[in-house]
Design an enzyme around this catalytic site. Structure first.
Site, PDB file in Angstrom:
ATOM      1  N   GLY A 232       0.807  -1.222   0.000  1.00 29.08           N
ATOM      2  CA  GLY A 232       0.000   0.000   0.000  1.00 29.08           C
ATOM      3  C   GLY A 232       0.841   1.274   0.000  1.00 29.08           C
ATOM      4  O   GLY A 232       2.055   1.237  -0.163  1.00 29.08           O
TER       5      GLY A 232
ATOM      6  N   HIS B 144       2.927   4.574  -4.967  1.00 31.36           N
ATOM      7  CA  HIS B 144       3.603   5.680  -5.651  1.00 31.36           C
ATOM      8  C   HIS B 144       3.898   5.264  -7.082  1.00 31.36           C
ATOM      9  O   HIS B 144       3.535   4.149  -7.505  1.00 31.36           O
ATOM     10  CB  HIS B 144       4.867   6.081  -4.889  1.00 31.36           C
ATOM     11  CG  HIS B 144       5.779   4.926  -4.586  1.00 31.36           C
ATOM     12  ND1 HIS B 144       6.431   4.210  -5.568  1.00 31.36           N
ATOM     13  CD2 HIS B 144       6.128   4.344  -3.403  1.00 31.36           C
ATOM     14  CE1 HIS B 144       7.163   3.267  -5.024  1.00 31.36           C
ATOM     15  NE2 HIS B 144       6.990   3.301  -3.700  1.00 31.36           N
ATOM     16  N   GLU B 145       4.564   6.131  -7.827  1.00 34.22           N
ATOM     17  CA  GLU B 145       4.809   5.861  -9.249  1.00 34.22           C
ATOM     18  C   GLU B 145       5.593   4.569  -9.471  1.00 34.22           C
ATOM     19  O   GLU B 145       5.491   3.954 -10.524  1.00 34.22           O
ATOM     20  CB  GLU B 145       5.549   7.036  -9.907  1.00 34.22           C
ATOM     21  CG  GLU B 145       4.633   8.174 -10.351  1.00 34.22           C
ATOM     22  CD  GLU B 145       3.669   7.777 -11.475  1.00 34.22           C
ATOM     23  OE1 GLU B 145       3.880   6.746 -12.139  1.00 34.22           O
ATOM     24  OE2 GLU B 145       2.663   8.485 -11.653  1.00 34.22           O
TER      25      GLU B 145
ATOM     26  N   HIS C   6       5.142   1.734  -7.838  1.00 41.06           N
ATOM     27  CA  HIS C   6       4.110   0.690  -7.919  1.00 41.06           C
ATOM     28  C   HIS C   6       3.363   0.761  -9.254  1.00 41.06           C
ATOM     29  O   HIS C   6       3.071  -0.267  -9.876  1.00 41.06           O
ATOM     30  CB  HIS C   6       3.081   0.852  -6.790  1.00 41.06           C
ATOM     31  CG  HIS C   6       3.653   0.709  -5.412  1.00 41.06           C
ATOM     32  ND1 HIS C   6       3.832   1.777  -4.558  1.00 41.06           N
ATOM     33  CD2 HIS C   6       4.094  -0.382  -4.738  1.00 41.06           C
ATOM     34  CE1 HIS C   6       4.327   1.356  -3.417  1.00 41.06           C
ATOM     35  NE2 HIS C   6       4.512   0.052  -3.486  1.00 41.06           N
TER      36      HIS C   6
ATOM     37  N   GLN D  11       7.129  -9.987   7.813  1.00 40.99           N
ATOM     38  CA  GLN D  11       8.454  -9.547   7.389  1.00 40.99           C
ATOM     39  C   GLN D  11       9.028  -8.439   8.262  1.00 40.99           C
ATOM     40  O   GLN D  11      10.095  -7.917   7.969  1.00 40.99           O
ATOM     41  CB  GLN D  11       8.435  -9.118   5.913  1.00 40.99           C
ATOM     42  CG  GLN D  11       7.685  -7.842   5.626  1.00 40.99           C
ATOM     43  CD  GLN D  11       7.395  -7.673   4.143  1.00 40.99           C
ATOM     44  OE1 GLN D  11       6.724  -8.488   3.523  1.00 40.99           O
ATOM     45  NE2 GLN D  11       7.918  -6.615   3.549  1.00 40.99           N
TER      46      GLN D  11
ATOM     47  N   GLN E  29      15.276  -8.964  -2.777  1.00 41.59           N
ATOM     48  CA  GLN E  29      13.932  -9.548  -2.686  1.00 41.59           C
ATOM     49  C   GLN E  29      13.501 -10.142  -4.028  1.00 41.59           C
ATOM     50  O   GLN E  29      12.975 -11.255  -4.096  1.00 41.59           O
ATOM     51  CB  GLN E  29      12.947  -8.471  -2.247  1.00 41.59           C
ATOM     52  CG  GLN E  29      11.486  -8.855  -2.377  1.00 41.59           C
ATOM     53  CD  GLN E  29      10.567  -7.735  -1.921  1.00 41.59           C
ATOM     54  OE1 GLN E  29      10.423  -7.489  -0.729  1.00 41.59           O
ATOM     55  NE2 GLN E  29       9.966  -7.030  -2.863  1.00 41.59           N
TER      56      GLN E  29
ATOM     57  N   MET F 120      11.928   5.976  -5.539  1.00 42.93           N
ATOM     58  CA  MET F 120      10.627   6.099  -4.876  1.00 42.93           C
ATOM     59  C   MET F 120      10.415   4.955  -3.898  1.00 42.93           C
ATOM     60  O   MET F 120      10.737   3.805  -4.174  1.00 42.93           O
ATOM     61  CB  MET F 120       9.517   6.108  -5.917  1.00 42.93           C
ATOM     62  CG  MET F 120       9.495   7.394  -6.713  1.00 42.93           C
ATOM     63  SD  MET F 120       7.957   7.556  -7.621  1.00 42.93           S
ATOM     64  CE  MET F 120       8.346   9.036  -8.587  1.00 42.93           C
TER      65      MET F 120
END
Lengths: 289, 289
Positions: A51, A54-55, A57, A81, A198, A229
């Site tokens: 959630g 931002h750009e 995502h 996590q 990740q 970002m």
């Protein structure tokens, strides 16, 4: 919670044909939706997020749009996590704003999967839900998990780099992504290369556990001044935000030096460290091969 | 390898309408088959085995027949659940005999999934396949796995009992079952309660990782003299086989005592230990709550 946190994405979009995503909170309903779509021959792309979109995502969603018919964005702040000393409780959120941002994406998003708690199994008929044994790494799930005890470990790649100072992080990521994969059953899943370790861990996990899912790594999206970002950037003070620019700057300096012929990785690493230190940054790790 | 090892199942069946199973060795072909069947509305039951099938396995297949339209039996000797000091190399096998036995099962079996090596990923484009770091528990996969490093751990249930003396066993079982689930994508999977801890671990794993699979535990099948059927029984000498009967006898004695009012679990445990010791058995563990 604030309603607008990123001026670069309009929360009230002027796009025509805006599509409102279906919001699904129940995991069985989510799976039913996916299976119904697949039975119609549709392919499904999953973009897992926590959630506060931002750009970065949005770029993952655009990537998914190139590859699949339908898009599921999961919005789930995964306690698995976070260790108890980390920032689970202060992680930013803005669900209504997130939905507005998703509606503004060209092509939109079909489903937002927003489960309440993926570690609450209710009154399980499986016995053994006694006291939680606390040994080794502990995540926020151990307190809330009502007996959750299965973890996916990518044993070599989870070591080192971010894994050193965040011992439960990759275990929690691999596990929640496994859960999301099993619930959403996507054909493609898109992850940001900002979280490079990740991304590589998820790729390896998908290979090693024979998930039939294509894992896509999508390039970093940066602010105009070069900062990568991140939802957590909202926590930075003006001063800290300025310091943070040294990260990208240090990498550019090392890249430039390497292109000019510096092949000594120790020297390159020192350049990175020096640039960040001079800006007043505290370095967790810097690695350079 | 011998062709007949169990006189109780005819290797040449006199059943009419015998169905020859399709033998699939490629995991992508296996998944395509499952998806094609599911798209026709068929349900799939999976019975995972390591081969050398006996009446215990057959009972699992009969159980699966009650619940699903189609049956997949996997025959795969999983190196991931053996440590290098265990009996991977001497585990009995009889593939042709297994197929004969499966053809004799009423209703038959639709597919035998018999992969060669589930840990060989070929020339993976995923980097990091360097030297295998050997820390902690080591299985036979570390030698052969070409970079396999992802393991599913059911952290509480894998401890204790069989987990104490077989440190890689349940990790290897949970991992290979995850792989089989992701390849076969069954609706139902049947496990024997002979391997009670294993069955409970798989149940827990399915719950914790949100697999959409119903896990069924099926009762122990015993030889006429009470010995639980097991592929490894073939290794027992006449003398050892006689000693082995003390296991079932000891449990019956304790059960009888409990029914007669003995509620002290320590006393019940002592009865079990005494019976096995008197028969000359060496006890790995005996637990009684």
């Amino acid at each position: 919670m604030e309603k607008t946190h990123n001026s670069q994405i309009p929360t009230k979009s002027s796009h025509k044909n805006e599509k409102e995503p279906e919001i699904i909170t129940d995991k069985n309903q989510m799976r039913r939706w996916s299976r119904a779509m697949r039975s119609q021959g549709k392919t499904i792309g999953l973009v897992p997020t926590m959630g506060y979109l931002h750009e970065g995502h949005i770029s993952l969603i655009k990537e998914a749009h190139k590859l699949t018919n339908l898009i599921v964005v999961s919005i789930y702040l995964n306690p698995g996590q976070f260790s108890p000393t980390e920032d689970l409780s202060t992680y930013p959120s803005d669900f209504d704003g997130d939905i507005q941002r998703l509606m503004a994406v060209p092509g939109g998003v079909d489903v937002v999967f927003n489960p309440y708690n993926l570690y609450d199994y209710g009154n399980s008929s499986v016995a053994g839900d006694g006291e939680v044994e606390k040994k080794g790494a502990v995540s926020c799930v151990e307190e809330r998990g009502l007996g959750h005890e299965t973890w996916v470990r990518v044993e070599r790649l989870e070591k080192g780099m971010c894994g050193k100072s965040r011992p439960v992080f990759f275990r929690g990521v691999a596990t929640v992504v496994t859960k999301l994969f099993n619930i959403v059953e996507p054909d493609v899943a898109v992850f940001g290369k900002k979280d490079y370790q990740q991304w590589r861990i998820i790729q390896r996990m998908v290979r090693d556990l024979d998930f039939s899912i294509e894992v896509i790594g999508s390039d970093i999206v940066r602010e105009n001044d070069g900062l990568a970002m991140s939802s957590r950037n909202v926590h930075l003070s003006t001063e800290e935000r300025k310091k943070a620019l040294s990260i990208n700057r240090s990498l550019s300096i090392a890249k430039f030096a390497a292109e000019k012929g510096q092949v000594n990785s120790g020297e390159l690493r020192n350049m990175i460290i020096q640039e960040i230190n001079e800006a007043g940054g505290r370095i967790d790790y810097a690695e350079c091969w």
